[in-house]
Design a protein around this motif. Structure first.
Motif, short mmCIF file in Angstrom:
data_model
loop_
_atom_site.label_atom_id
_atom_site.label_comp_id
_atom_site.label_asym_id
_atom_site.label_seq_id
_atom_site.Cartn_x
_atom_site.Cartn_y
_atom_site.Cartn_z
N ALA A 25 -25.20 3.25 -23.00
CA ALA A 25 -24.92 3.89 -21.72
C ALA A 25 -25.65 5.23 -21.58
CB ALA A 25 -23.42 4.09 -21.55
N SER A 26 -25.88 5.91 -22.69
CA SER A 26 -26.49 7.24 -22.64
C SER A 26 -27.98 7.19 -22.39
CB SER A 26 -26.23 7.98 -23.95
OG SER A 26 -26.98 7.40 -25.01
N GLY A 27 -28.62 6.06 -22.70
CA GLY A 27 -30.06 5.97 -22.57
C GLY A 27 -30.81 6.69 -23.68
N LEU A 28 -30.11 7.14 -24.71
CA LEU A 28 -30.72 7.85 -25.82
C LEU A 28 -31.18 6.86 -26.89
CD1 LEU A 28 -28.03 10.65 -26.17
CD2 LEU A 28 -30.33 10.96 -25.24
N THR A 29 -32.16 7.28 -27.68
CA THR A 29 -32.60 6.48 -28.82
C THR A 29 -31.81 6.92 -30.03
OG1 THR A 29 -34.85 6.31 -27.94
CG2 THR A 29 -34.55 5.85 -30.29
N GLY A 30 -31.03 5.99 -30.56
CA GLY A 30 -30.17 6.36 -31.68
C GLY A 30 -29.80 5.15 -32.52
N ALA A 31 -29.33 5.42 -33.73
CA ALA A 31 -28.94 4.36 -34.64
C ALA A 31 -27.73 4.79 -35.43
CB ALA A 31 -30.09 4.02 -35.59
N ILE A 32 -27.03 3.81 -35.99
CA ILE A 32 -25.84 4.07 -36.80
C ILE A 32 -26.12 3.69 -38.24
CG2 ILE A 32 -23.44 3.40 -37.21
CD1 ILE A 32 -23.15 2.97 -34.22
N VAL A 33 -25.73 4.56 -39.14
CA VAL A 33 -25.84 4.30 -40.57
C VAL A 33 -24.67 5.01 -41.24
CG1 VAL A 33 -27.38 6.28 -40.87
CG2 VAL A 33 -27.31 4.52 -42.63
N VAL B 58 -17.11 1.99 -34.22
CA VAL B 58 -18.53 1.63 -34.31
C VAL B 58 -18.96 0.85 -33.07
CG1 VAL B 58 -20.22 0.24 -35.57
CG2 VAL B 58 -18.65 1.71 -36.82
N VAL B 59 -18.14 -0.10 -32.64
CA VAL B 59 -18.45 -0.86 -31.43
C VAL B 59 -18.50 0.05 -30.21
CG1 VAL B 59 -17.58 -2.63 -29.86
CG2 VAL B 59 -17.54 -3.03 -32.33
N GLN B 60 -17.53 0.96 -30.10
CA GLN B 60 -17.53 1.90 -28.98
C GLN B 60 -18.76 2.80 -28.99
OE1 GLN B 60 -13.76 3.87 -29.64
NE2 GLN B 60 -12.66 2.51 -28.24
N THR B 61 -19.16 3.21 -30.17
CA THR B 61 -20.31 4.09 -30.29
C THR B 61 -21.59 3.38 -29.88
OG1 THR B 61 -19.24 5.31 -32.08
CG2 THR B 61 -21.62 5.56 -31.88
N LYS B 62 -21.74 2.11 -30.25
CA LYS B 62 -22.90 1.35 -29.81
C LYS B 62 -22.93 1.24 -28.29
CE LYS B 62 -25.60 -0.84 -31.80
NZ LYS B 62 -27.01 -0.52 -32.19
N GLU B 63 -21.79 1.03 -27.69
CA GLU B 63 -21.73 0.95 -26.23
C GLU B 63 -22.09 2.29 -25.59
OE1 GLU B 63 -17.78 -0.38 -25.52
OE2 GLU B 63 -18.19 -2.47 -26.04
N ASP B 64 -21.60 3.39 -26.19
CA ASP B 64 -21.91 4.72 -25.68
C ASP B 64 -23.40 5.02 -25.81
OD1 ASP B 64 -19.26 5.12 -25.10
OD2 ASP B 64 -18.83 6.29 -26.91
N LEU B 65 -24.02 4.56 -26.89
CA LEU B 65 -25.45 4.77 -27.07
C LEU B 65 -26.25 4.07 -25.97
CD1 LEU B 65 -26.25 4.50 -30.90
CD2 LEU B 65 -26.87 6.35 -29.35
N ILE C 259 -27.64 8.85 -35.77
CA ILE C 259 -28.87 9.63 -35.75
C ILE C 259 -29.55 9.42 -34.40
CG2 ILE C 259 -31.08 10.07 -36.86
CD1 ILE C 259 -29.92 8.90 -39.42
N LEU C 260 -29.73 10.50 -33.67
CA LEU C 260 -30.33 10.46 -32.34
C LEU C 260 -31.67 11.18 -32.36
CD1 LEU C 260 -27.12 11.56 -30.43
CD2 LEU C 260 -27.94 9.23 -30.69
N ASN D 194 -34.41 6.67 -47.01
CA ASN D 194 -35.42 7.18 -46.10
C ASN D 194 -35.07 6.93 -44.63
OD1 ASN D 194 -37.08 8.07 -48.21
ND2 ASN D 194 -38.00 6.04 -48.44
N ALA D 195 -33.81 6.60 -44.37
CA ALA D 195 -33.40 6.24 -43.01
C ALA D 195 -33.69 7.37 -42.02
CB ALA D 195 -31.92 5.88 -42.99
N TRP D 196 -33.44 8.63 -42.44
CA TRP D 196 -33.66 9.77 -41.55
C TRP D 196 -35.13 9.81 -41.09
CZ3 TRP D 196 -30.99 13.47 -38.99
CH2 TRP D 196 -31.65 14.63 -38.63
N TYR D 197 -36.04 9.68 -42.04
CA TYR D 197 -37.46 9.77 -41.72
C TYR D 197 -37.95 8.50 -41.05
CZ TYR D 197 -36.84 13.73 -44.74
OH TYR D 197 -36.37 14.90 -45.28
N ALA D 198 -37.31 7.38 -41.36
CA ALA D 198 -37.65 6.13 -40.66
C ALA D 198 -37.33 6.24 -39.18
CB ALA D 198 -36.89 4.96 -41.28
N MET D 199 -36.19 6.86 -38.85
CA MET D 199 -35.85 7.07 -37.45
C MET D 199 -36.83 8.01 -36.77
SD MET D 199 -33.45 5.38 -35.97
CE MET D 199 -33.11 6.45 -34.56
N LEU D 200 -37.16 9.12 -37.42
CA LEU D 200 -38.09 10.08 -36.82
C LEU D 200 -39.44 9.43 -36.54
CD1 LEU D 200 -37.41 13.34 -38.89
CD2 LEU D 200 -36.57 12.75 -36.60
#
Length: 448
Positions: free
Chosen positions: A352-360, A343-350, A371-372, A313-319
């Motif tokens: 820096a972007s100011g977007l709400t997102g998670a990695i799974v 993965v570490v680079q992606t967390k840093e990019d997230l 998932i953004l 249910n991760a998709w709906y949990a994020m929404l």
């Protein structure tokens, strides 16, 4: 009023000029094949079939049909082919790359009524199904046989959709992806002819390989990690799944769990009782040696199901973190040795972007998703989300990976596909498509 009605009629079926029967005549021809109740040109029905879980926006199909068997699919395809009408297949609509969008209009073939499980060959570890069967339905049917269909992308997708995207999932490391588990396909070609990919005699419809055994025991395990660098694991008989701290928080809120809000690796071990005990011990030692804060495990089926439900249910949990938003999910796959780095680079990019997102992700094969959350009406936020996705795709390519692990190219990754395979690769794909689909009617406007 008369002019408005006439304009609306001509707006339906943009290829009407190529259709000798006219709009009404063509719809009646579709009804003659599948029956009047199984054809719709209603605006609401068309809109529903013109979108999936993605943020991509494009026009809906001009008509939707629900065939009941492969012969009807063949007849509908032949009818569309004769009139130059595009065809778009539809399973459950859970895709996230715009694969069901009717870019050039046409007829959407909804396969959900073709949902029969035709034959189970327990001794051959195979089952014959129609394309509208979903993975949960299949596994419910198989439960008493001691067999199990292992491909699990999270959503309860149709098997036809999973085959179309080459679905991966939580069990891919141990049991393979869809391409490893599909033994044969009965394919309806654009002109309505039928093709059996592995011969007609032995496998009659759309068989899928199933694996398992009634004597196998299962356990679910998870361990929070202090950092994102401890993600490489030995070749144990396990199913690994990674959720970062943002996703764990979302799953706690949505699933009413009380797990640590930290980067967490879920592990499910398969094997005999003795093998499981050895694997659990090895995994716990490895986890603690690499700095995991603790290692917990669940043996009972109910506890295991609750933990995996959080992942599914991760998709709906994020929404749920931002009601009213849409989810934008992008997936990449890299050699497993480069996984911690990206993965570490992606967390840093997230950050820096100011977007709400998670990695799974199904990290055991180097595949993970980001998932953004985005307001599709906010052009600036949508631009930043798309820029982030493109940057992530290019990071994966730079690490000798691929721009998509299992979602497919669809509408959103066509430029990245060109960068990945090059001009020669794209031209070769075009030639292959032209051989099978010379009129370009099968789900046009996607991938190439």
């Amino acid at each position: 009023m008369a002019r408005l009605l006439r304009a609306a009629t001509w707006g339906l079926f943009p290829w009407r000029g190529y259709c000798s029967r006219g709009t009404k005549g063509f719809v009646e021809a579709l009804k003659a094949v599948v029956g009047t109740p199984y054809v719709s040109t209603a605006a609401a029905v068309r809109a529903q079939h013109g979108q999936d879980e993605s943020v991509h926006r494009c026009q809906p199909p001009d008509a939707v049909v629900w065939p009941q068997n492969v012969d009807q699919v063949s007849q509908v395809a032949a009818l569309c082919y004769s009139q130059g009408v595009p065809i778009i297949p539809f399973g459950t609509g859970t895709g996230i790359e715009g694969g069901v969008c009717a870019v050039q209009g046409g007829v959407c073939i909804n396969l959900t009524h073709m949902d029969r499980i035709l034959e189970l060959n327990a001794k051959d570890f195979s089952v014959v199904v129609e394309p509208g069967v979903t993975r949960k339905t299949l596994n419910a049917y198989l439960r008493d046989s001691g067999l199990w269909f292992p491909v699990d992308p999270g959503a309860d997708a149709s098997l036809c959709g999973m085959a179309a995207t080459g679905a991966s999932g939580t069990n891919a490391v141990r049991y393979g992806t869809m391409k490893d588990n599909v033994l044969n396909l009965e394919v309806v070609l654009p002109d309505g002819r039928l093709l059996h990919t592995a011969g007609r005699g032995f496998w009659p419809e759309v068989p899928h390989h199933v694996v398992g055994g009634s004597s196998w025991a299962l356990r679910g395990h998870w361990c929070p990690l202090p950092a994102l660098v401890s993600l490489t694991w030995p070749a144990l008989s396990l199913v690994p799944e990674f959720l970062d701290d943002v996703m764990m928080d979302a799953c706690n809120r949505h699933g009413k769990l009380n797990c640590s809000v930290a980067p967490t690796l879920f592990l499910e071990f398969h094997g005999s009782g003795q093998a499981l005990a050895e694997q659990v011990q090895q995994a716990e030692e490895i986890a603690l040696h690499n700095g995991a804060s603790h290692f917990s495990w669940a043996k009972e089926a109910e506890a295991r199901s609750q933990l995996w439900a959080a992942r599914h249910n991760a998709w709906y949990a994020m929404l749920a973190l931002r009601p009213g938003s849409k989810g934008y999910s992008t997936d990449v796959c890299v050699p497993i040795s480069r996984l911690p780095e990206i993965v570490v680079q992606t967390k840093e990019d997230l950050k820096a972007s100011g977007l709400t997102g998670a990695i799974v992700g199904h990290v055991g094969d180097g595949n993970f998703h980001c998932i953004l959350l985005v307001d599709p009406d906010d052009a600036e936020e949508l631009r930043r989300v798309k820029a982030f996705a493109e940057q992530l795709g290019r990071r994966a390519l730079a690490l000798h990976g691929t721009c998509t692990g299992e979602h497919g190219i669809g509408l959103g990754k066509r430029q990245l596909l060109q960068e990945e395979v090059g001009a020669v690769g794209i031209e070769t794909m075009r030639q292959l498509k032209a051989t099978l689909d010379p009129r370009g009617l099968m789900n046009p406007g996607k991938v190439l």
